[in-house]
Scaffold this motif. Structure first.
Motif, PDB file in Angstrom:
ATOM      1  N   GLY A 165      92.076 -70.985 -22.000  1.00 58.52           N
ATOM      2  CA  GLY A 165      90.900 -70.272 -21.521  1.00 58.52           C
ATOM      3  C   GLY A 165      90.087 -69.672 -22.660  1.00 58.52           C
ATOM      4  N   ASN A 166      88.765 -69.759 -22.548  1.00 56.62           N
ATOM      5  CA  ASN A 166      87.866 -69.153 -23.527  1.00 56.62           C
ATOM      6  C   ASN A 166      87.865 -67.639 -23.365  1.00 56.62           C
ATOM      7  N   LEU A 167      87.849 -66.909 -24.471  1.00 56.22           N
ATOM      8  CA  LEU A 167      87.788 -65.444 -24.440  1.00 56.22           C
ATOM      9  C   LEU A 167      86.332 -65.008 -24.320  1.00 56.22           C
ATOM     10  N   ALA A 168      85.942 -64.634 -23.112  1.00 61.01           N
ATOM     11  CA  ALA A 168      84.568 -64.234 -22.835  1.00 61.01           C
ATOM     12  C   ALA A 168      84.387 -62.746 -23.091  1.00 61.01           C
ATOM     13  N   ALA A 169      83.288 -62.376 -23.767  1.00 64.55           N
ATOM     14  CA  ALA A 169      82.996 -60.974 -24.041  1.00 64.55           C
ATOM     15  C   ALA A 169      82.713 -60.233 -22.741  1.00 64.55           C
ATOM     16  N   GLN A 170      83.288 -59.047 -22.589  1.00 65.30           N
ATOM     17  CA  GLN A 170      83.163 -58.278 -21.353  1.00 65.30           C
ATOM     18  C   GLN A 170      82.238 -57.086 -21.445  1.00 65.30           C
ATOM     19  N   MET A 171      81.848 -56.707 -22.650  1.00 69.38           N
ATOM     20  CA  MET A 171      80.884 -55.624 -22.794  1.00 69.38           C
ATOM     21  C   MET A 171      80.153 -55.812 -24.099  1.00 69.38           C
ATOM     22  N   GLY A 172      79.013 -55.169 -24.197  1.00 68.47           N
ATOM     23  CA  GLY A 172      78.211 -55.340 -25.393  1.00 68.47           C
ATOM     24  C   GLY A 172      77.486 -56.666 -25.338  1.00 68.47           C
ATOM     25  N   GLU A 173      76.983 -57.093 -26.490  1.00 69.87           N
ATOM     26  CA  GLU A 173      76.219 -58.326 -26.562  1.00 69.87           C
ATOM     27  C   GLU A 173      77.125 -59.536 -26.459  1.00 69.87           C
ATOM     28  N   MET A 174      76.738 -60.491 -25.614  1.00 69.71           N
ATOM     29  CA  MET A 174      77.506 -61.734 -25.479  1.00 69.71           C
ATOM     30  C   MET A 174      77.418 -62.529 -26.768  1.00 69.71           C
ATOM     31  N   PRO A 175      78.523 -63.054 -27.271  1.00 66.71           N
ATOM     32  CA  PRO A 175      78.471 -63.877 -28.477  1.00 66.71           C
ATOM     33  C   PRO A 175      77.493 -65.031 -28.329  1.00 66.71           C
ATOM     34  N   SER A 176      76.856 -65.387 -29.442  1.00 67.49           N
ATOM     35  CA  SER A 176      75.796 -66.381 -29.412  1.00 67.49           C
ATOM     36  C   SER A 176      76.269 -67.743 -28.959  1.00 67.49           C
ATOM     37  N   SER A 185      88.159 -61.329 -22.328  1.00 71.48           N
ATOM     38  CA  SER A 185      89.202 -61.648 -21.351  1.00 71.48           C
ATOM     39  C   SER A 185      89.064 -63.083 -20.885  1.00 71.48           C
ATOM     40  N   SER A 186      90.138 -63.577 -20.269  1.00 73.35           N
ATOM     41  CA  SER A 186      90.112 -64.928 -19.720  1.00 73.35           C
ATOM     42  C   SER A 186      91.195 -65.076 -18.666  1.00 73.35           C
ATOM     43  N   THR A 187      90.885 -65.821 -17.627  1.00 76.21           N
ATOM     44  CA  THR A 187      91.888 -66.333 -16.701  1.00 76.21           C
ATOM     45  C   THR A 187      92.187 -67.750 -17.149  1.00 76.21           C
ATOM     46  N   LEU A 188      93.429 -68.003 -17.540  1.00 75.69           N
ATOM     47  CA  LEU A 188      93.755 -69.270 -18.180  1.00 75.69           C
ATOM     48  C   LEU A 188      93.841 -70.401 -17.165  1.00 75.69           C
ATOM     49  N   GLY A 189      93.210 -71.517 -17.488  1.00 71.36           N
ATOM     50  CA  GLY A 189      93.238 -72.694 -16.634  1.00 71.36           C
ATOM     51  C   GLY A 189      94.437 -73.568 -16.945  1.00 71.36           C
ATOM     52  N   GLN A 190      94.786 -74.429 -16.012  1.00 68.67           N
ATOM     53  CA  GLN A 190      95.990 -75.268 -16.122  1.00 68.67           C
ATOM     54  C   GLN A 190      95.662 -76.623 -16.745  1.00 68.67           C
ATOM     55  N   LEU A 191      96.577 -77.079 -17.611  1.00 68.17           N
ATOM     56  CA  LEU A 191      96.456 -78.380 -18.249  1.00 68.17           C
ATOM     57  C   LEU A 191      97.754 -79.164 -18.083  1.00 68.17           C
ATOM     58  N   ASN A 192      97.646 -80.475 -18.099  1.00 66.64           N
ATOM     59  CA  ASN A 192      98.815 -81.345 -18.162  1.00 66.64           C
ATOM     60  C   ASN A 192      99.838 -81.095 -17.053  1.00 66.64           C
ATOM     61  N   GLY A 193      99.353 -80.902 -15.822  1.00 69.53           N
ATOM     62  CA  GLY A 193     100.238 -80.744 -14.681  1.00 69.53           C
ATOM     63  C   GLY A 193     100.867 -79.376 -14.537  1.00 69.53           C
ATOM     64  N   THR A 194     100.450 -78.430 -15.355  1.00 67.78           N
ATOM     65  CA  THR A 194     101.016 -77.086 -15.282  1.00 67.78           C
ATOM     66  C   THR A 194     100.690 -76.440 -13.941  1.00 67.78           C
ATOM     67  N   THR A 195     101.681 -75.775 -13.366  1.00 74.87           N
ATOM     68  CA  THR A 195     101.469 -75.042 -12.117  1.00 74.87           C
ATOM     69  C   THR A 195     101.490 -73.536 -12.349  1.00 74.87           C
ATOM     70  N   GLY A 234      88.543 -70.364 -18.451  1.00 75.33           N
ATOM     71  CA  GLY A 234      89.365 -71.387 -17.820  1.00 75.33           C
ATOM     72  C   GLY A 234      89.127 -72.748 -18.442  1.00 75.33           C
ATOM     73  N   VAL A 235      89.385 -73.784 -17.683  1.00 72.13           N
ATOM     74  CA  VAL A 235      89.295 -75.141 -18.202  1.00 72.13           C
ATOM     75  C   VAL A 235      87.871 -75.637 -18.091  1.00 72.13           C
ATOM     76  N   ALA A 236      87.340 -76.153 -19.184  1.00 72.99           N
ATOM     77  CA  ALA A 236      85.964 -76.630 -19.205  1.00 72.99           C
ATOM     78  C   ALA A 236      85.822 -77.885 -18.365  1.00 72.99           C
ATOM     79  N   GLN A 237      84.679 -78.004 -17.708  1.00 65.78           N
ATOM     80  CA  GLN A 237      84.384 -79.217 -16.954  1.00 65.78           C
ATOM     81  C   GLN A 237      83.525 -80.117 -17.826  1.00 65.78           C
ATOM     82  N   ASP A 238      84.193 -80.891 -18.667  1.00 65.92           N
ATOM     83  CA  ASP A 238      83.506 -81.750 -19.616  1.00 65.92           C
ATOM     84  C   ASP A 238      83.330 -83.133 -19.016  1.00 65.92           C
ATOM     85  N   THR A 239      82.179 -83.743 -19.253  1.00 63.82           N
ATOM     86  CA  THR A 239      81.904 -85.049 -18.660  1.00 63.82           C
ATOM     87  C   THR A 239      82.073 -86.195 -19.645  1.00 63.82           C
TER      88      THR A 239
END
Length: 257
Positions: A204-215, A35-45, A221-226
């Motif tokens: 948004g990244n699809l994060a595993a919700q049960m079972g083993e977390m992908p490696s 699942s994922s809660t999608l983050g906003q890009l490019n001024g999207t509201t 959401g939106v990554a905080q990249d530096t």
């Protein structure tokens, strides 16, 4: 005052296909939820949420989107969305706007989320070749896509590796925060298309919700990249661009005095 923005579009466009990596395939009896809660890009509201339940090679997807651009050629705006993957498994930020034009384009973001693995169409085929099949996109500013389909090897590999990312495309000219000239400048995918019509709006990244977390880990959401700018990736297989002759479309931007 009403301002009309003219957008050229085509019925179908493959936004990008990355050659599939050699990650292990899902077992026939494998079951997992993402699942994922999608983050906003490019001024999207707008906002969006997505769940993907996988059993074997069958995925049941439920995508809910609200508050995106609504009007396209006097009708509902057709938003396309995909499961991208096999890259970094994160979403771009404004720092990835390499040419500093105010919009993070598809190719500027591709190093983070990768090429199309599956297209989340409303019906019919779901392969990368349906990349911008407007007839099968979500219609209007708010919509729901709920369906089951067989996922290809690239999607399976991306989910297993934790690099699967859902991206919804199509910006609202009223909120993009750039001039009409920039919004309607040639798309990085094909010069016949406007930049704003093909650029990512939600991610948004699809994060595993049960079972083993992908490696590969998971970011929601939106990554905080530096990093400053995008180190453009030489993606295996390259970015495949395809366009067919199409019609003229109009997005209306409504401004009130």
């Amino acid at each position: 005052m009403n301002k009309k923005m003219r957008l050229l579009a085509v019925p179908t466009l493959a936004l990008g296909v990355v050659a599939m990596a050699g990650a292990p395939a899902m077992a026939a009896d494998h079951a997992e939820s993402y699942s994922s809660t999608l983050g906003q890009l490019n001024g999207t509201t707008g906002t969006g949420t997505v769940t993907v339940d996988v059993e074997g090679t069958t995925a049941t997807v439920n995508l809910q989107v609200n508050g995106l651009a609504e009007t396209f050629m006097d009708g509902p705006y057709p938003h396309v969305q995909h499961i991208h993957g096999l890259a970094m498994g994160t979403c771009p930020t404004s720092a990835d706007d390499a040419n500093a034009d105010g919009i993070v384009s598809v190719t500027e973001g591709a190093g983070k989320y990768g090429g199309i693995q599956s297209t989340l169409t409303t019906s019919g085929a779901t392969g990368p070749e349906e990349g911008l099949n407007l007839a099968l996109g979500g219609q209007g500013g708010s919509y729901n896509i709920s369906r089951s389909f067989e996922i290809n090897q690239g999607t399976q590999d991306a989910l297993e590796a934790g690099t699967a990312v859902v991206v919804v495309h199509g910006l609202d000219p009223a909120t993009a925060g750039v001039s009409e000239e920039v919004f309607n400048s040639p798309s990085d995918l094909d010069p016949k298309l406007p930049l704003g019509a093909t650029s990512p709006a939600l991610c948004g990244n699809l994060a595993a919700q049960m079972g083993e977390m992908p490696s590969g880990g998971a970011d929601t959401g939106v990554a905080q990249d530096t990093n400053n700018g995008l180190g453009m990736y030489a993606l295996a297989g390259g970015l495949v661009l395809a366009a067919a002759a199409g019609g003229t479309y109009v997005v209306r931007r409504q401004n009130s005095n």
